[in-house]
Design a protein around this motif. Structure first.
Motif, mmCIF file in Angstrom:
data_model
loop_
_atom_site.group_PDB
_atom_site.id
_atom_site.type_symbol
_atom_site.label_atom_id
_atom_site.label_comp_id
_atom_site.label_asym_id
_atom_site.label_seq_id
_atom_site.Cartn_x
_atom_site.Cartn_y
_atom_site.Cartn_z
ATOM 1 N N VAL A 68 43.299 -67.256 16.252
ATOM 2 C CA VAL A 68 42.515 -68.443 15.896
ATOM 3 C C VAL A 68 41.054 -68.050 15.689
ATOM 4 O O VAL A 68 40.445 -68.375 14.667
ATOM 5 C CB VAL A 68 42.638 -69.524 16.992
ATOM 6 N N ILE A 69 40.502 -67.329 16.641
ATOM 7 C CA ILE A 69 39.074 -66.973 16.611
ATOM 8 C C ILE A 69 38.730 -66.096 15.403
ATOM 9 O O ILE A 69 37.647 -66.226 14.826
ATOM 10 C CB ILE A 69 38.673 -66.279 17.929
ATOM 11 N N ALA A 70 39.631 -65.233 15.005
ATOM 12 C CA ALA A 70 39.373 -64.317 13.878
ATOM 13 C C ALA A 70 39.060 -65.061 12.589
ATOM 14 O O ALA A 70 38.391 -64.525 11.699
ATOM 15 C CB ALA A 70 40.567 -63.381 13.680
ATOM 16 N N ASP A 71 39.526 -66.305 12.469
ATOM 17 C CA ASP A 71 39.297 -67.092 11.249
ATOM 18 C C ASP A 71 38.039 -67.946 11.309
ATOM 19 O O ASP A 71 37.731 -68.657 10.357
ATOM 20 C CB ASP A 71 40.505 -68.008 10.984
ATOM 21 N N TRP A 72 37.311 -67.885 12.410
ATOM 22 C CA TRP A 72 36.135 -68.726 12.558
ATOM 23 C C TRP A 72 34.974 -68.221 11.715
ATOM 24 O O TRP A 72 34.876 -67.030 11.388
ATOM 25 C CB TRP A 72 35.717 -68.790 14.023
ATOM 26 N N GLY A 73 34.073 -69.140 11.397
ATOM 27 C CA GLY A 73 32.895 -68.816 10.606
ATOM 28 C C GLY A 73 31.647 -69.461 11.175
ATOM 29 O O GLY A 73 31.586 -69.817 12.355
ATOM 30 N N SER A 98 34.045 -61.262 15.600
ATOM 31 C CA SER A 98 34.376 -59.959 14.998
ATOM 32 C C SER A 98 35.272 -59.142 15.926
ATOM 33 O O SER A 98 36.143 -58.395 15.456
ATOM 34 C CB SER A 98 33.109 -59.184 14.621
ATOM 35 N N ASN A 99 35.115 -59.308 17.237
ATOM 36 C CA ASN A 99 35.983 -58.600 18.184
ATOM 37 C C ASN A 99 37.422 -59.117 18.108
ATOM 38 O O ASN A 99 38.362 -58.367 18.369
ATOM 39 C CB ASN A 99 35.456 -58.735 19.614
ATOM 40 N N ALA A 100 37.586 -60.387 17.758
ATOM 41 C CA ALA A 100 38.945 -60.913 17.565
ATOM 42 C C ALA A 100 39.614 -60.201 16.405
ATOM 43 O O ALA A 100 40.800 -59.832 16.480
ATOM 44 C CB ALA A 100 38.892 -62.424 17.322
ATOM 45 N N ARG A 101 38.878 -59.991 15.346
ATOM 46 C CA ARG A 101 39.426 -59.281 14.178
ATOM 47 C C ARG A 101 39.748 -57.830 14.537
ATOM 48 O O ARG A 101 40.799 -57.302 14.158
ATOM 49 C CB ARG A 101 38.431 -59.358 13.022
ATOM 50 N N GLY A 153 35.286 -51.283 15.603
ATOM 51 C CA GLY A 153 34.643 -52.517 15.181
ATOM 52 C C GLY A 153 34.225 -53.463 16.292
ATOM 53 O O GLY A 153 33.717 -54.554 16.031
ATOM 54 N N PHE A 154 34.402 -53.059 17.544
ATOM 55 C CA PHE A 154 34.021 -53.919 18.666
ATOM 56 C C PHE A 154 32.513 -53.865 18.905
ATOM 57 O O PHE A 154 31.879 -52.848 18.650
ATOM 58 C CB PHE A 154 34.753 -53.503 19.936
#
Length: 195
Positions: A68-73, A98-101, A153-154
């Motif tokens: 869910v979080i990876a799609d946030w903006g 970005s850490n979710a991604r 990427g973290f």
């Protein structure tokens, strides 16, 4: 519990955390990710601040569901910046997204749990410190884990944050020897790689 790490103090929230959570080996990938995120939010603050807001964080961050979080903006960043129940720090909020991604990529490739546990060969390190003063704020291993997380990427995962995370999630048992939880956490250790 008479034998307890001194940092636990007397605050009931801290004592409960020390006695039931801190240093217990965590093997669930998503729970590990949530803890890493919370340790990032803790940077510059006391852990008790995060503990008191943990339920608020879980609500604000959709139960720490990385998919869910990876799609946030930006709209979500603004919503979170207006949420008085959490730590309102733009950099940490954006890092969580970005850490979710990054988590989703690592988890799909090898399992986030496997990625982390490989640093200790799948078995918690059992340190034997006699006093709290002997416990380091970071180690060569936490420096390496931090470097590798950043390469994936973290963000907000420097060596000190990573070491606190490793202690909290039981990759490293840093309960001091006179603490009753040292032996209890050691007894929970089990090999996890390749399962």
């Amino acid at each position: 519990m008479d034998g307890r790490c001194g940092w636990a103090g007397v605050d009931p929230i801290y004592v409960e955390y020390h006695d039931t959570k801190w240093g217990v080996p965590e093997y669930d990938a998503r729970t590990l990710w949530e803890k890493l995120i919370l340790d990032g939010f803790q940077a510059g603050l006391s852990w008790i601040t995060i503990l008191k807001k943990r339920d608020n964080f879980r609500t604000a961050f959709a139960g720490f569901d990385p998919e869910v979080i990876a799609d946030w903006g930006e709209a979500d960043v603004q919503r979170l910046l207006n949420d008085a129940g959490i730590i309102r720090h733009r950099g940490k909020i954006e890092a969580t997204i970005s850490n979710a991604r990054a988590y989703l990529e690592v988890n799909a490739a090898e399992g986030f749990d496997q990625f982390l546990w490989k640093y200790v060969d799948g078995v918690p390190l059992q340190n034997r410190f006699a006093t709290q003063g002997e416990v380091p704020p970071a180690t060569p291993m936490s420096v390496q884990v931090s470097k590798d997380l950043k390469a994936r990427g973290f963000k907000f995962c420097g060596p000190t944050i990573v070491y606190a995370f490793m202690e909290a999630t039981g990759l490293v048992n840093d309960h001091i020897l006179t603490c009753d939880r040292h032996g209890a956490c050691a007894a929970l250790a089990r090999p996890v790689l390749g399962r």
